[in-house]
Design a protein around this motif. Structure first.
Motif, PDB file in Angstrom:
ATOM      1  N   PRO A  76       0.806  -1.227   0.000  1.00 31.87           N
ATOM      2  CA  PRO A  76       0.000   0.000   0.000  1.00 31.87           C
ATOM      3  C   PRO A  76       0.836   1.273   0.000  1.00 31.87           C
ATOM      4  N   ILE A  77       2.086   1.199   0.435  1.00 29.72           N
ATOM      5  CA  ILE A  77       2.937   2.391   0.482  1.00 29.72           C
ATOM      6  C   ILE A  77       3.582   2.666  -0.867  1.00 29.72           C
ATOM      7  N   THR A  78       4.204   1.649  -1.455  1.00 28.58           N
ATOM      8  CA  THR A  78       4.933   1.847  -2.719  1.00 28.58           C
ATOM      9  C   THR A  78       4.091   1.579  -3.952  1.00 28.58           C
ATOM     10  N   GLY A  79       3.039   0.774  -3.808  1.00 29.55           N
ATOM     11  CA  GLY A  79       2.269   0.348  -4.967  1.00 29.55           C
ATOM     12  C   GLY A  79       2.879  -0.843  -5.674  1.00 29.55           C
ATOM     13  N   ASP A  80       4.041  -1.312  -5.217  1.00 31.68           N
ATOM     14  CA  ASP A  80       4.710  -2.452  -5.844  1.00 31.68           C
ATOM     15  C   ASP A  80       4.001  -3.752  -5.496  1.00 31.68           C
ATOM     16  N   ARG A 261      18.901  15.748  -6.010  1.00 28.35           N
ATOM     17  CA  ARG A 261      17.854  15.109  -6.797  1.00 28.35           C
ATOM     18  C   ARG A 261      17.016  14.198  -5.907  1.00 28.35           C
ATOM     19  N   LEU A 262      15.702  14.392  -5.907  1.00 32.18           N
ATOM     20  CA  LEU A 262      14.796  13.480  -5.229  1.00 32.18           C
ATOM     21  C   LEU A 262      14.556  12.292  -6.159  1.00 32.18           C
ATOM     22  N   PRO A 263      14.996  11.084  -5.800  1.00 36.97           N
ATOM     23  CA  PRO A 263      14.830   9.938  -6.696  1.00 36.97           C
ATOM     24  C   PRO A 263      13.377   9.734  -7.096  1.00 36.97           C
ATOM     25  N   THR A 264      13.181   9.280  -8.321  1.00 42.07           N
ATOM     26  CA  THR A 264      11.832   9.112  -8.865  1.00 42.07           C
ATOM     27  C   THR A 264      10.969   8.232  -7.977  1.00 42.07           C
ATOM     28  N   ARG A 265      11.532   7.135  -7.491  1.00 45.89           N
ATOM     29  CA  ARG A 265      10.754   6.217  -6.657  1.00 45.89           C
ATOM     30  C   ARG A 265      10.339   6.883  -5.354  1.00 45.89           C
ATOM     31  N   VAL A 266      11.239   7.629  -4.743  1.00 46.17           N
ATOM     32  CA  VAL A 266      10.910   8.316  -3.489  1.00 46.17           C
ATOM     33  C   VAL A 266       9.837   9.374  -3.742  1.00 46.17           C
ATOM     34  N   GLU A 267       9.965  10.089  -4.839  1.00 48.60           N
ATOM     35  CA  GLU A 267       8.958  11.095  -5.183  1.00 48.60           C
ATOM     36  C   GLU A 267       7.593  10.450  -5.380  1.00 48.60           C
ATOM     37  N   MET A 268       7.562   9.291  -6.042  1.00 46.68           N
ATOM     38  CA  MET A 268       6.301   8.583  -6.265  1.00 46.68           C
ATOM     39  C   MET A 268       5.680   8.151  -4.934  1.00 46.68           C
ATOM     40  N   ILE A 269       6.521   7.640  -4.028  1.00 44.73           N
ATOM     41  CA  ILE A 269       6.009   7.190  -2.725  1.00 44.73           C
ATOM     42  C   ILE A 269       5.457   8.364  -1.926  1.00 44.73           C
ATOM     43  N   THR A 270       6.176   9.483  -1.915  1.00 43.27           N
ATOM     44  CA  THR A 270       5.674  10.639  -1.164  1.00 43.27           C
ATOM     45  C   THR A 270       4.336  11.111  -1.732  1.00 43.27           C
ATOM     46  N   ARG A 271       4.182  11.038  -3.054  1.00 44.82           N
ATOM     47  CA  ARG A 271       2.901  11.427  -3.659  1.00 44.82           C
ATOM     48  C   ARG A 271       1.785  10.466  -3.260  1.00 44.82           C
ATOM     49  N   ARG A 272       2.086   9.181  -3.216  1.00 40.31           N
ATOM     50  CA  ARG A 272       1.079   8.209  -2.778  1.00 40.31           C
ATOM     51  C   ARG A 272       0.663   8.486  -1.328  1.00 40.31           C
ATOM     52  N   LEU A 273       1.639   8.777  -0.485  1.00 43.36           N
ATOM     53  CA  LEU A 273       1.324   9.082   0.914  1.00 43.36           C
ATOM     54  C   LEU A 273       0.482  10.351   1.028  1.00 43.36           C
ATOM     55  N   GLN A 274       0.823  11.352   0.223  1.00 41.24           N
ATOM     56  CA  GLN A 274       0.037  12.592   0.229  1.00 41.24           C
ATOM     57  C   GLN A 274      -1.376  12.353  -0.281  1.00 41.24           C
ATOM     58  N   ALA A 275      -1.509  11.531  -1.321  1.00 42.64           N
ATOM     59  CA  ALA A 275      -2.839  11.247  -1.871  1.00 42.64           C
ATOM     60  C   ALA A 275      -3.711  10.536  -0.846  1.00 42.64           C
ATOM     61  N   HIS A 276      -3.134   9.588  -0.114  1.00 42.53           N
ATOM     62  CA  HIS A 276      -3.896   8.892   0.929  1.00 42.53           C
ATOM     63  C   HIS A 276      -4.337   9.870   2.009  1.00 42.53           C
ATOM     64  N   HIS A 277      -3.422  10.763   2.387  1.00 41.21           N
ATOM     65  CA  HIS A 277      -3.759  11.740   3.421  1.00 41.21           C
ATOM     66  C   HIS A 277      -4.867  12.677   2.950  1.00 41.21           C
TER      67      HIS A 277
END
Length: 430
Positions: A76-80, A261-277
């Motif tokens: 649920p955090i990474t979507g992987d 540089r914010l790595p792409t994967r980390v950026e994606m995870i932070t967006r998922r966390l923000q979307a859930h919030h």
């Protein structure tokens, strides 16, 4: 010794690069690996009749069972997605090798007395608050710049103190009209090594809790330093133990890499966390903690301040996640009490892991809110991941981006609980 009594000196700014390698073949406790039963995805686990002891849930490895069904679980955090296939633990391996840890400190640049073989430290810590730092060789933990950094400390004009203003002109200069196809920019930041003991040790299990607390205090200090550097967006802290986990140096150490540089994967995870919030008004990791505690079957340890559990869609066999029970976005804001609690639990967890798989190669990863985060930190929550390197990254993983895990997390948690009960608390809580 409480971390509040640890004396530290910060002496400016200034790291050994461990490159991930493929790990050794499976070799784990037979009662956990052999013929694992399929865990129930729908039933809440029953509490053990003996109750919980010393903050560790009672439980032992489940009895063997022939019926094994593969599952795909989504994180649920990474979507992987992780493919769980317990039967793959029984594959023959004609290339199996065992890489024991060397016991010799021969020519170790990280040992006490060899300080001149590393760059000057940027942070030094002492266990005794009354001790004076009288010389360069007087230390218990020291942080030094990496001699082989993964990022540059200069872009040709700016030095790395206080670095890091990469203009849009400089990002695109020299790359022509097709720069959108072949994007490139300077890789800037800092790379440091945290040398965790003046004596030659290779694992946290060989240190004591006070020494580990000093290591975590170094993490806090360097996280806060790099978070204040203009332009830094991402700070990674990780520990590699053993060659199969990527270590190139035996001596117990961890590393910090700070990057613009914010790595792409980390950026994606932070967006998922923000979307859930944004959808729920709550932190996803906080929700996961509540859900895991409610189910109970993947919980290894819980206290008023910390929870340790094996994630539902663990990407690695025996992956253990340690999180603060209360909402805490930044590990750099941890106080002395939290550092003490984390240090005790990490020490115990590594001992449990090494009891399941002696002298295993393992990784420890610290996830925390990105530096200069412009979103709502209510969506972010720090975590520590610990896992042995038991399976190889091969063709399927490289082509799909999904891992195959032969150990269900329910069974991993059961094995950890079993080893925790076998531990002598008088010893593990030194």
């Amino acid at each position: 010794m409480p971390s509040s009594h640890i004396r530290t000196v910060i002496s400016g700014n200034r790291s050994s690069s461990d490159t991930d390698t493929q790990s050794s073949a499976l070799d784990v406790t037979e009662s956990v690996v052999r013929r694992q039963p399929l865990p129930s995805s729908h039933k809440r686990s029953r509490p053990d009749p003996e109750g919980d002891v010393d903050g560790v849930s009672n439980g032992s490895p489940s009895p063997p069972q022939r019926d094994q069904h593969a599952q795909v679980r989504k994180d649920p955090i990474t979507g992987d997605c992780t493919f769980f296939a317990a039967q793959r633990a029984h594959r023959p391996n004609q290339f199996e090798t065992v890489t024991p840890r060397s016991k010799s400190p021969h020519l170790c640049a990280f040992c006490h007395g060899h300080e001149n073989e590393t760059p000057a430290p940027v942070w030094v810590g002492k266990l005794d608050p009354d001790d004076r730092l009288d010389s360069e060789s007087d230390w218990d933990v020291r942080v030094v710049p990496n001699l082989y950094p993964a990022v540059s400390t200069s872009d040709g004009e700016n030095t790395c103190d206080p670095i890091l203003k990469v203009s849009s002109r400089k990002r695109s200069a020299g790359y022509g009209d097709d720069s959108y196809l072949f994007a490139c920019e300077p890789s800037l930041g800092g790379h440091e090594v945290v040398i965790e003991s003046p004596q030659h040790a290779q694992s946290f299990a060989e240190l004591n809790v006070a020494q580990i607390a000093l290591v975590f205090q170094a993490y806090v200090a360097r996280l806060n330093y790099w978070s204040a550097v203009p332009g830094i967006r991402y700070i990674s802290i990780f520990k590699n133990v053993g060659p199969n986990a990527g270590a190139s140096v035996q001596h117990s150490h961890s590393q910090l890499i700070a990057s613009t540089r914010l790595p792409t994967r980390v950026e994606m995870i932070t967006r998922r966390l923000q979307a859930h919030h944004a959808r729920s008004g709550s932190c996803l990791q906080c929700d996961l903690i509540r859900g895991e505690v409610e189910r109970g079957d993947r919980i290894v340890y819980q206290s008023d301040s910390l929870v340790a559990y094996c994630p539902y869609a663990s990407q690695q066999a025996f992956q253990l996640r340690i999180v603060p029970r209360g909402h805490q976005p930044h590990f750099g804001e941890s106080d002395g009490a939290m550092i003490d609690n984390v240090s005790q639990l990490v020490f115990r967890a590594v001992r449990w892991l090494e009891a399941i798989r002696p002298e295993t190669a393992y990784n420890m990863l610290l996830h925390t809110c990105p530096a200069h985060f412009d979103g709502d930190t209510s969506s972010q929550h720090w975590a520590i991941d610990l896992f042995p390197r038991m399976t190889r990254i091969a063709g399927f993983e490289l082509s799909s981006g999904s891992n195959i895990n032969p150990i269900f997390p329910e069974h991993a948690a059961s094995a950890y609980r079993h080893m925790a009960r076998q531990s002598d608390p008088r010893f593990v809580l030194v």
